[in-house]
Write a protein that holds these residues in place. Structure first.
Motif, PDB file in Angstrom:
ATOM      1  N   ILE A  56      -2.343   1.941  -7.263  1.00 45.02           N
ATOM      2  CA  ILE A  56      -2.411   3.067  -6.342  1.00 45.02           C
ATOM      3  C   ILE A  56      -2.411   4.339  -7.171  1.00 45.02           C
ATOM      4  CG2 ILE A  56      -0.983   4.424  -4.771  1.00 45.02           C
ATOM      5  CD1 ILE A  56      -0.490   2.093  -3.155  1.00 45.02           C
ATOM      6  N   THR A  57      -3.324   5.236  -6.895  1.00 52.02           N
ATOM      7  CA  THR A  57      -3.382   6.513  -7.592  1.00 52.02           C
ATOM      8  C   THR A  57      -3.299   7.622  -6.566  1.00 52.02           C
ATOM      9  OG1 THR A  57      -5.795   6.521  -7.483  1.00 52.02           O
ATOM     10  CG2 THR A  57      -4.782   5.591  -9.461  1.00 52.02           C
ATOM     11  N   GLY A  58      -2.805   8.810  -6.995  1.00 47.92           N
ATOM     12  CA  GLY A  58      -2.686   9.917  -6.072  1.00 47.92           C
ATOM     13  C   GLY A  58      -1.645   9.627  -5.008  1.00 47.92           C
ATOM     14  N   ALA A  59      -1.878  10.149  -3.806  1.00 50.34           N
ATOM     15  CA  ALA A  59      -0.916   9.998  -2.729  1.00 50.34           C
ATOM     16  C   ALA A  59      -1.533   9.352  -1.505  1.00 50.34           C
ATOM     17  CB  ALA A  59      -0.340  11.368  -2.369  1.00 50.34           C
ATOM     18  N   GLU A  60      -2.629   8.643  -1.667  1.00 44.58           N
ATOM     19  CA  GLU A  60      -3.295   8.018  -0.533  1.00 44.58           C
ATOM     20  C   GLU A  60      -2.827   6.568  -0.366  1.00 44.58           C
ATOM     21  OE1 GLU A  60      -5.337   9.403   1.704  1.00 44.58           O
ATOM     22  OE2 GLU A  60      -4.887  11.297   0.697  1.00 44.58           O
ATOM     23  N   PRO A  61      -2.493   6.166   0.859  1.00 41.53           N
ATOM     24  CA  PRO A  61      -2.146   4.761   1.091  1.00 41.53           C
ATOM     25  C   PRO A  61      -3.346   3.845   0.858  1.00 41.53           C
ATOM     26  CG  PRO A  61      -1.446   6.156   2.926  1.00 41.53           C
ATOM     27  CD  PRO A  61      -2.347   6.984   2.067  1.00 41.53           C
ATOM     28  N   THR A  62      -3.076   2.599   0.511  1.00 46.65           N
ATOM     29  CA  THR A  62      -4.095   1.559   0.426  1.00 46.65           C
ATOM     30  C   THR A  62      -3.955   0.670   1.651  1.00 46.65           C
ATOM     31  OG1 THR A  62      -4.155   1.569  -1.984  1.00 46.65           O
ATOM     32  CG2 THR A  62      -4.892  -0.445  -0.879  1.00 46.65           C
ATOM     33  N   CYS A  63      -5.056   0.401   2.347  1.00 49.81           N
ATOM     34  CA  CYS A  63      -4.997  -0.298   3.627  1.00 49.81           C
ATOM     35  C   CYS A  63      -5.864  -1.551   3.626  1.00 49.81           C
ATOM     36  CB  CYS A  63      -5.444   0.621   4.762  1.00 49.81           C
ATOM     37  SG  CYS A  63      -4.393   2.096   4.959  1.00 49.81           S
ATOM     38  N   MET A  64      -5.449  -2.540   4.410  1.00 52.98           N
ATOM     39  CA  MET A  64      -6.208  -3.755   4.661  1.00 52.98           C
ATOM     40  C   MET A  64      -6.279  -3.948   6.166  1.00 52.98           C
ATOM     41  SD  MET A  64      -7.088  -4.920   1.675  1.00 52.98           S
ATOM     42  CE  MET A  64      -7.463  -6.675   1.812  1.00 52.98           C
ATOM     43  N   ARG A  65      -7.429  -4.411   6.664  1.00 59.99           N
ATOM     44  CA  ARG A  65      -7.645  -4.473   8.103  1.00 59.99           C
ATOM     45  C   ARG A  65      -8.179  -5.822   8.543  1.00 59.99           C
ATOM     46  NH1 ARG A  65      -9.617   0.062   5.863  1.00 59.99           N
ATOM     47  NH2 ARG A  65      -8.758   2.073   6.527  1.00 59.99           N
ATOM     48  N   VAL A  66      -7.817  -6.205   9.758  1.00 57.08           N
ATOM     49  CA  VAL A  66      -8.504  -7.229  10.534  1.00 57.08           C
ATOM     50  C   VAL A  66      -8.670  -6.628  11.926  1.00 57.08           C
ATOM     51  CG1 VAL A  66      -7.635  -9.199   9.236  1.00 57.08           C
ATOM     52  CG2 VAL A  66      -6.339  -8.355  11.199  1.00 57.08           C
ATOM     53  N   LYS A  67      -9.476  -7.256  12.768  1.00 52.66           N
ATOM     54  CA  LYS A  67      -9.686  -6.721  14.109  1.00 52.66           C
ATOM     55  C   LYS A  67      -8.372  -6.759  14.884  1.00 52.66           C
ATOM     56  CE  LYS A  67     -13.550  -7.599  16.089  1.00 52.66           C
ATOM     57  NZ  LYS A  67     -14.673  -8.293  16.807  1.00 52.66           N
ATOM     58  N   GLY A  68      -7.857  -5.594  15.185  1.00 56.97           N
ATOM     59  CA  GLY A  68      -6.605  -5.495  15.912  1.00 56.97           C
ATOM     60  C   GLY A  68      -5.416  -5.059  15.087  1.00 56.97           C
ATOM     61  N   ALA A  69      -5.576  -4.965  13.758  1.00 54.54           N
ATOM     62  CA  ALA A  69      -4.437  -4.616  12.909  1.00 54.54           C
ATOM     63  C   ALA A  69      -4.897  -3.902  11.651  1.00 54.54           C
ATOM     64  CB  ALA A  69      -3.653  -5.872  12.527  1.00 54.54           C
ATOM     65  N   ARG A 100       0.102  -1.637  -7.159  1.00 51.53           N
ATOM     66  CA  ARG A 100       1.189  -1.466  -8.127  1.00 51.53           C
ATOM     67  C   ARG A 100       1.577  -0.001  -8.282  1.00 51.53           C
ATOM     68  NH1 ARG A 100      -2.202  -5.369 -10.205  1.00 51.53           N
ATOM     69  NH2 ARG A 100      -1.188  -7.387 -10.516  1.00 51.53           N
ATOM     70  N   ASN A 101       2.701   0.234  -8.963  1.00 48.31           N
ATOM     71  CA  ASN A 101       3.186   1.572  -9.290  1.00 48.31           C
ATOM     72  C   ASN A 101       3.371   2.408  -8.030  1.00 48.31           C
ATOM     73  OD1 ASN A 101       2.930   0.900 -12.046  1.00 48.31           O
ATOM     74  ND2 ASN A 101       0.769   1.427 -11.979  1.00 48.31           N
ATOM     75  N   LEU A 102       4.144   1.845  -7.090  1.00 48.48           N
ATOM     76  CA  LEU A 102       4.212   2.451  -5.762  1.00 48.48           C
ATOM     77  C   LEU A 102       5.317   3.473  -5.599  1.00 48.48           C
ATOM     78  CD1 LEU A 102       3.622  -0.760  -3.672  1.00 48.48           C
ATOM     79  CD2 LEU A 102       2.121   1.190  -3.820  1.00 48.48           C
ATOM     80  N   THR A 103       6.477   3.195  -6.132  1.00 52.99           N
ATOM     81  CA  THR A 103       7.631   4.004  -5.767  1.00 52.99           C
ATOM     82  C   THR A 103       8.508   4.282  -6.974  1.00 52.99           C
ATOM     83  OG1 THR A 103       9.632   4.057  -4.397  1.00 52.99           O
ATOM     84  CG2 THR A 103       8.857   1.887  -5.090  1.00 52.99           C
ATOM     85  N   LYS A 104       9.127   5.446  -6.954  1.00 51.35           N
ATOM     86  CA  LYS A 104      10.006   5.826  -8.056  1.00 51.35           C
ATOM     87  C   LYS A 104      11.294   5.019  -8.041  1.00 51.35           C
ATOM     88  CE  LYS A 104      12.062   9.949 -10.166  1.00 51.35           C
ATOM     89  NZ  LYS A 104      12.246  11.419 -10.028  1.00 51.35           N
TER      90      LYS A 104
END
Length: 255
Positions: free
Chosen positions: A47-60, A143-147
């Motif tokens: 993960i870089t910057g401050a943007e979330p990474t997302c995964m999708r299926v129909k409905g979620a 990776r590298n998500l939180t302090k």
């Protein structure tokens, strides 16, 4: 743990069905899965910057965001108005012996989640009808998500979990749930050498629209741990499962 590794990394792996558990002796000290094993089967990336990474299926839609993002931690959104509900399934710190699930029961447009995550999160979006999983997406590792990541705590025994907790409950078949409510954490422990898996099912902060689960997959004498910051446990129970089939459970207790 090599057998477990290969099984968990498939969409309908043997571990998800409750078939691939290590022998009792090996389960006492579960071995974390290597980065090499994970990257061979998962779509991975930092993960870089401050943007979330997302995964999708129909409905979620499931998202993982770093500190500083508009959605830090791990979150699941219900994106469809139907009788199904959205859920996110995830592992922390590249350890596959414990799986976590957050069920979003709030309906379309609602978002539920947990800020307390590891530095590495492997997750996927899913859609459920009751306790039956209808569809599921691909795994992704970030990776590298939180302090201040949740520490991997894989060597806690059921006895140690009881000693560190304020309250516990257990069920026939070999599952116990224990928790502590200052910097709230929850343990799910497997206490019987058999083919079944221990599971904690609970709610936090009095919210009935988000059900949290810890699936302990590593075998006899092992415990999985989840953290919830300053949110307290409001209702909880211990259950035993054979894959998706409930073998034994307690009634929910109110805290």
């Amino acid at each position: 743990m090599a057998v477990m590794t290969a099984a968990v990394l498939t969409t309908e792996g043997a571990v998800a069905r409750g078939e691939a558990r290590p022998p009792a002796a090996a389960a006492q000290q579960p071995t974390p899965v290597t980065t090499t094993a994970l990257t061979a089967a998962l779509t991975t990336g930092p993960i870089t910057g401050a943007e979330p990474t997302c995964m999708r299926v129909k409905g979620a839609e499931a998202c993982v965001g770093p500190d500083g993002s508009d959605r830090p931690g791990i979150w699941i959104e219900d994106t469809r108005n139907d009788k199904l509900h959205a859920a996110v399934e995830y592992h922390l710190n590249e350890y596959l012996g414990t799986k976590y699930v957050i069920h979003n029961l709030g309906g379309k447009g609602e978002i539920r989640g947990n800020r307390e995550i590891g530095r590495t999160v492997t997750f996927r979006a899913a859609v459920y009808e009751g306790n039956h999983r209808v569809k599921v997406g691909r795994w992704k590792t970030v990776r590298n998500l939180t302090k201040y990541p949740v520490r991997r705590d894989t060597e806690v025994t059921p006895a140690a979990a009881r000693g560190r907790s304020e309250r516990c409950t257990s069920t026939k078949g070999g599952a116990s749930v224990c928790f502590h409510e200052r910097d709230t954490y929850v343990f799910a422990c497997d206490t019987r050498a058999d083919e079944y898996q221990a599971r904690a099912e609970y709610f936090v902060a009095g919210d009935p629209t988000a059900r949290y689960e810890i699936h302990q997959l590593a075998g006899l004498g092992t415990c999985g741990k989840a953290e919830h910051g300053d949110r307290s446990v409001s209702m909880y129970r211990a259950s035993v499962f054979n894959g998706s089939h409930r073998v034994a459970t307690r009634q929910y207790k109110y805290n």
